[in-house]
Design a protein around this motif. Structure first.
Motif, PDB file in Angstrom:
ATOM      1  N   LEU A  48     -10.828 -13.138  -4.816  1.00 23.93           N
ATOM      2  CA  LEU A  48     -11.356 -13.647  -3.552  1.00 23.93           C
ATOM      3  C   LEU A  48     -10.988 -12.758  -2.374  1.00 23.93           C
ATOM      4  O   LEU A  48     -11.746 -12.590  -1.435  1.00 23.93           O
ATOM      5  N   THR A  49      -9.774 -12.213  -2.421  1.00 30.98           N
ATOM      6  CA  THR A  49      -9.382 -11.300  -1.357  1.00 30.98           C
ATOM      7  C   THR A  49      -8.293 -10.371  -1.873  1.00 30.98           C
ATOM      8  O   THR A  49      -7.547 -10.716  -2.791  1.00 30.98           O
ATOM      9  N   ASP A  50      -8.254  -9.176  -1.306  1.00 35.12           N
ATOM     10  CA  ASP A  50      -7.305  -8.165  -1.762  1.00 35.12           C
ATOM     11  C   ASP A  50      -6.685  -7.566  -0.494  1.00 35.12           C
ATOM     12  O   ASP A  50      -7.286  -6.717   0.146  1.00 35.12           O
ATOM     13  N   VAL A  51      -5.531  -8.063  -0.102  1.00 33.04           N
ATOM     14  CA  VAL A  51      -4.924  -7.623   1.164  1.00 33.04           C
ATOM     15  C   VAL A  51      -3.626  -6.870   0.894  1.00 33.04           C
ATOM     16  O   VAL A  51      -3.134  -6.840  -0.237  1.00 33.04           O
ATOM     17  N   SER A  52      -3.096  -6.253   1.919  1.00 31.18           N
ATOM     18  CA  SER A  52      -1.959  -5.370   1.689  1.00 31.18           C
ATOM     19  C   SER A  52      -0.879  -5.519   2.749  1.00 31.18           C
ATOM     20  O   SER A  52      -1.089  -6.076   3.819  1.00 31.18           O
ATOM     21  N   TYR A  53       0.292  -5.007   2.423  1.00 29.40           N
ATOM     22  CA  TYR A  53       1.397  -4.886   3.386  1.00 29.40           C
ATOM     23  C   TYR A  53       2.053  -3.539   3.133  1.00 29.40           C
ATOM     24  O   TYR A  53       1.628  -2.800   2.239  1.00 29.40           O
ATOM     25  N   SER A  54       3.059  -3.211   3.921  1.00 27.72           N
ATOM     26  CA  SER A  54       3.774  -1.959   3.724  1.00 27.72           C
ATOM     27  C   SER A  54       5.241  -2.247   3.475  1.00 27.72           C
ATOM     28  O   SER A  54       5.833  -3.101   4.135  1.00 27.72           O
ATOM     29  N   GLU A  55       5.801  -1.511   2.535  1.00 31.49           N
ATOM     30  CA  GLU A  55       7.213  -1.652   2.206  1.00 31.49           C
ATOM     31  C   GLU A  55       8.031  -1.685   3.501  1.00 31.49           C
ATOM     32  O   GLU A  55       7.814  -0.878   4.406  1.00 31.49           O
ATOM     33  N   GLY A  56       8.940  -2.626   3.601  1.00 38.85           N
ATOM     34  CA  GLY A  56       9.764  -2.710   4.804  1.00 38.85           C
ATOM     35  C   GLY A  56       9.283  -3.770   5.783  1.00 38.85           C
ATOM     36  O   GLY A  56      10.014  -4.173   6.665  1.00 38.85           O
ATOM     37  N   ASP A  57       8.040  -4.251   5.624  1.00 39.89           N
ATOM     38  CA  ASP A  57       7.567  -5.329   6.495  1.00 39.89           C
ATOM     39  C   ASP A  57       8.420  -6.568   6.285  1.00 39.89           C
ATOM     40  O   ASP A  57       8.960  -6.780   5.196  1.00 39.89           O
ATOM     41  N   ILE A  58       8.524  -7.377   7.328  1.00 41.67           N
ATOM     42  CA  ILE A  58       9.241  -8.638   7.137  1.00 41.67           C
ATOM     43  C   ILE A  58       8.366  -9.842   7.478  1.00 41.67           C
ATOM     44  O   ILE A  58       8.729 -10.973   7.217  1.00 41.67           O
TER      45      ILE A  58
ATOM     46  N   VAL B 234       0.799  -1.232   0.000  1.00 47.93           N
ATOM     47  CA  VAL B 234       0.000   0.000   0.000  1.00 47.93           C
ATOM     48  C   VAL B 234       0.827   1.275   0.000  1.00 47.93           C
ATOM     49  O   VAL B 234       0.314   2.347  -0.272  1.00 47.93           O
ATOM     50  N   LYS B 235       2.123   1.159   0.337  1.00 47.49           N
ATOM     51  CA  LYS B 235       2.924   2.385   0.405  1.00 47.49           C
ATOM     52  C   LYS B 235       3.585   2.693  -0.925  1.00 47.49           C
ATOM     53  O   LYS B 235       4.413   3.579  -1.024  1.00 47.49           O
ATOM     54  N   ASN B 236       3.271   1.905  -1.950  1.00 43.96           N
ATOM     55  CA  ASN B 236       4.033   1.964  -3.184  1.00 43.96           C
ATOM     56  C   ASN B 236       3.085   2.233  -4.358  1.00 43.96           C
ATOM     57  O   ASN B 236       2.223   1.422  -4.672  1.00 43.96           O
ATOM     58  N   ASP B 237       3.248   3.398  -4.993  1.00 46.88           N
ATOM     59  CA  ASP B 237       2.372   3.789  -6.104  1.00 46.88           C
ATOM     60  C   ASP B 237       2.328   2.730  -7.192  1.00 46.88           C
ATOM     61  O   ASP B 237       1.281   2.431  -7.756  1.00 46.88           O
ATOM     62  N   TYR B 238       3.494   2.191  -7.491  1.00 42.00           N
ATOM     63  CA  TYR B 238       3.607   1.173  -8.530  1.00 42.00           C
ATOM     64  C   TYR B 238       2.743  -0.043  -8.194  1.00 42.00           C
ATOM     65  O   TYR B 238       1.932  -0.498  -9.003  1.00 42.00           O
ATOM     66  N   SER B 239       2.902  -0.521  -6.968  1.00 48.10           N
ATOM     67  CA  SER B 239       2.216  -1.739  -6.568  1.00 48.10           C
ATOM     68  C   SER B 239       0.701  -1.537  -6.539  1.00 48.10           C
ATOM     69  O   SER B 239      -0.069  -2.383  -7.020  1.00 48.10           O
TER      70      SER B 239
ATOM     71  N   VAL C  66       1.142 -10.702  -6.686  1.00 51.82           N
ATOM     72  CA  VAL C  66       1.959  -9.962  -5.718  1.00 51.82           C
ATOM     73  C   VAL C  66       2.776  -8.892  -6.455  1.00 51.82           C
ATOM     74  O   VAL C  66       3.940  -9.111  -6.795  1.00 51.82           O
ATOM     75  N   PRO C  67       2.167  -7.748  -6.738  1.00 51.44           N
ATOM     76  CA  PRO C  67       2.880  -6.756  -7.545  1.00 51.44           C
ATOM     77  C   PRO C  67       3.819  -5.902  -6.698  1.00 51.44           C
ATOM     78  O   PRO C  67       3.679  -4.695  -6.641  1.00 51.44           O
ATOM     79  N   GLY C  68       4.779  -6.523  -6.030  1.00 49.58           N
ATOM     80  CA  GLY C  68       5.685  -5.751  -5.170  1.00 49.58           C
ATOM     81  C   GLY C  68       7.083  -5.676  -5.740  1.00 49.58           C
ATOM     82  O   GLY C  68       7.313  -5.991  -6.915  1.00 49.58           O
ATOM     83  N   TYR C  69       8.015  -5.252  -4.902  1.00 51.55           N
ATOM     84  CA  TYR C  69       9.420  -5.234  -5.286  1.00 51.55           C
ATOM     85  C   TYR C  69      10.117  -6.466  -4.740  1.00 51.55           C
ATOM     86  O   TYR C  69       9.668  -7.076  -3.781  1.00 51.55           O
ATOM     87  N   TYR C  70      11.236  -6.773  -5.352  1.00 52.48           N
ATOM     88  CA  TYR C  70      11.899  -8.049  -5.090  1.00 52.48           C
ATOM     89  C   TYR C  70      12.234  -8.311  -3.627  1.00 52.48           C
ATOM     90  O   TYR C  70      12.202  -9.437  -3.170  1.00 52.48           O
TER      91      TYR C  70
END
Lengths: 377, 300
Positions: free
Chosen positions: A197-207, A173-178, A226-230
């Motif tokens: 079925l579900t649309d959930v989120s995390y924040s960059e930097g979470d582990i 959610v913190k990433n415009d791209y994602s 999972v449209p995030g960064y590597y």
């Protein structure tokens, strides 16, 4: 102590103005580049910078531009949007660059683009795919495709090639791209008759992603987007497999880093992501670029390196055609780029200042990233 | 139901990491009435020490349990030394200054470690070697519990019990409690107050070091700023449990982890960091001395 302060300020001002008055040498064309050389997505910046440097070396070896040497001033933004803005301000005000190259991450391009637009200095992003980036203004360009294409392609891929009817989304959610890419995937997937079925989120930097993944596991989707960064993707994949989620994970070009496989290990096997180029593309141009790159960096370039190279070449081509580095004319020349033979494909800049290009879907298989299919726009 | 139980397992695993960090916080506070804000950064150093030691000493792929415990011990020792140095260089010179000065110094030490860490280790995330292969130990039940999660909980509980034993059942512990009660009187009784305070920092930092290694094992991404948020949350956990109270810190940590995971699982990940502070506010309103804390009348 108090008395020294005015003297100190005076000294600082003098030093700063001296720096600013210095000016650039007449036999040089100075271009700025901002990249994430360190921080959470360091491989993005290092790769795109390596690509830019390779292009500059070649351009200078072939006699430079307009009889002058091309020089690139590189600023590190530590993978942070606020630093990206500062870096670009420094490039514009202090180094008086004629054009700016960067960034890979859309959030950082978005932070810096308004400054380039205000200064009337063209900016070319090598790999920011969020549509908003070039909407900042008529001086902002990119040499890659945009997320509506990438998102809808992956949605169609999930349905037609993988035969999935249900999907879950895990977005940053913190990433415009994602966020953008997740929306475009969702829209297309729903339009084609699939179910999210579900649309959930995390924040960059979470582990720790176990909570989100447990929620995803409970609804049993056939694919997880999972449209995030590597950096996060590798961890997400590992924790997903630990929880027993065995379905393929899909992603976008943010996955493109050697680190994805390094962190994810066996967990990313059987996953797919969309990208700008495939290293096993047999085309002569691609293979000779890989060869050149490998001689210097001892590794196969990722897409960010290819796009960094292409962005610098597109800029050089525009400077040659414009015959000047004056802002407005250079801008027009970049906008007039047609069928430029880039390594990542033919580059044509459209009215929205985006490049219209084909996309490849890659599959991770046995720790190797392999070409799976090519999709035309 | 399975989903809920799985979330509880996730929460306990995550919370036991907070608990370990919170133990160190609570210990230093219990003895010194000082909130050691650098604690979260000592945790970061613990992870870094283990990372570099693993890279230098272990051939890739030779992960094993003994190697893990050796690294854990090494990391705890290094952090203990760091805690000793921090106390000796930063806090001891200020022993007679107002409490506030020490608090600000603690923030200063924290910033020094964070930025020094970025300079020294580089700001890129590093990927902790997989020292112990994560394996499911509950097949067929529909709820995944891994050996790593169990290990973390086990180490946390062991260290908590060890600490509790040390403080309440040994001569050193008696001395520690005496110093905590009144440093001046303790020194009149022949207790070396400086040594006891050093010991407090050494022990607290060792716990943080252990937490650093364990987080590397379960969530293998480490970076120089990784200590900020967990440090803050563990501080909240210590306060919620009743600062200065050892089982309270453990309970606070687990509560923190559980509530975070449940909020992410059932509400939204956006509230992940907010929930810790909501709990803090509620607990402080209802029980100002924390869940396990005993209210002490402040002598005026």
């Amino acid at each position: 102590m108090i008395r020294c302060v005015p003297a100190l300020i005076a000294g600082l001002v003098a030093a700063l103005s001296l720096g600013a008055c210095e000016g650039n040498r007449a036999d040089e064309i100075v271009v700025g580049e901002f990249a994430s050389l360190t921080g959470g997505t360091a491989t993005f910046g290092r790769s795109s910078d390596a690509g830019v440097q390779l292009a500059v070396e070649e351009i200078n070896a072939a006699g430079g531009l307009l009889g002058k040497t091309l020089r690139v001033v590189v600023e590190d933004d530590q993978s942070k949007p606020e630093e990206a803005r500062t870096a670009v301000l420094k490039l514009l005000k202090q180094d008086r660059v004629v054009a700016v190259l960067g960034e890979v991450a859309s959030s950082r391009s978005l932070a810096a683009a308004p400054e380039c637009q205000r200064a009337g200095v063209p900016m070319i992003s090598p790999a920011s795919t969020n549509p908003k980036v070039t909407q900042v203004g008529d001086h902002i360009f990119r040499v890659c495709f945009i997320d509506p294409f990438q998102g809808s392609t992956m949605a169609k891929f999930a349905m037609k090639t993988l035969g999935a009817k249900t999907a879950a989304i895990l977005r940053d959610v913190k990433n415009d791209y994602s966020v953008g890419l997740a929306d475009f995937f969702r829209d297309e997937f729903l339009r084609e008759g699939g179910k999210i079925l579900t649309d959930v989120s995390y924040s960059e930097g979470d582990i720790d992603f176990k909570a989100q993944l447990t929620a995803i596991r409970a609804v049993r989707p056939e694919v997880v987007f999972v449209p995030g960064y590597y950096t996060e993707v590798g961890l997400i994949a590992r924790q997903a497999r630990e929880l027993g989620i065995a379905v393929p994970l899909l992603g976008g070009d943010g996955w493109d880093s050697p680190r994805t496989v390094e962190i994810g290990g066996a967990a990313v096997d059987g996953c797919y992501f969309s990208n700008h180029y495939a290293a096993d593309d047999p085309t002569e141009a691609v293979q000779s670029f890989i060869e050149k790159y490998r001689r210097k960096h001892f590794e196969v370039p990722d897409a960010m390196a290819v796009l960094g190279y292409d962005a610098a070449q597109v800029l050089a081509d525009a400077i040659r055609r414009a015959g000047t580095t004056e802002g407005a004319k250079l801008r027009d020349a970049i906008a007039a780029t047609r069928d430029f033979p880039g390594i990542s494909g033919k580059i044509t800049i459209d009215e929205q200042r985006n490049a219209r290009k084909s996309l490849v879907v890659l599959k991770i298989d046995g720790g190797k990233v392999k070409f799976f299919q090519k999709v035309e726009p | 139901m399975n989903e809920f139980l799985q979330q509880v397992v996730n929460g306990i695993a995550w919370g036991s990491l907070y608990a370990l960090i919170a133990l160190g916080y609570t210990m230093v506070y219990g003895v010194l009435r000082l909130i050691n804000f650098a604690h979260g950064d000592v945790y970061m150093i613990g992870a870094m020490v283990a990372y570099y030691a693993a890279r230098a000493l272990l051939a890739p792929g030779t992960a094993s349990a003994p190697a893990f415990f050796a690294l854990l011990a090494l990391s705890m020792a290094a952090c203990g030394l760091l805690g000793f140095l921090i106390e000796r260089l930063a806090y001891r010179p200020l022993r007679r200054s107002p409490k506030f000065t020490a608090l600000i110094t603690a923030i200063g030490v924290s910033l020094l470690l964070e930025n020094g860490g970025q300079l020294f280790f580089g700001p890129d995330p590093k990927f902790f070697p997989q020292l112990i292969e994560s394996r499911e130990i509950s097949p067929g039940s529909g709820i995944v519990i891994t050996n790593v999660q169990l290990l973390i909980l086990g180490v946390s509980l062991t260290l908590m019990l060890g600490l509790q034993f040390l403080v309440f059942r040994t001569r050193v512990g008696t001395a520690l409690r005496a110093v905590s009660y009144s440093a001046e009187t303790a020194s009149l009784m022949g207790i070396d107050v400086d040594r006891m305070i050093s010991l407090t920092f050494v022990l607290g930092s060792m716990l943080a070091g252990a937490a650093g290694v364990l987080v590397g094992l379960s969530n293998p991404k480490i970076e120089p700023l990784m200590g900020i948020m967990p440090g803050l949350k563990a501080f909240v956990a210590a306060v919620v449990g009743g600062i200065g109270n050892i089982p309270g810190a453990m309970a606070g940590g687990l509560l923190m982890g559980l509530s975070e995971v449940l909020v992410v699982g059932y509400v939204s990940s956006t509230y992940r960091d907010a929930i810790a502070f909501v709990i803090l506010i509620v607990v402080l309103l209802v029980r100002p001395s924390g869940l396990f804390g005993t209210s002490l009348e402040e002598k005026v």
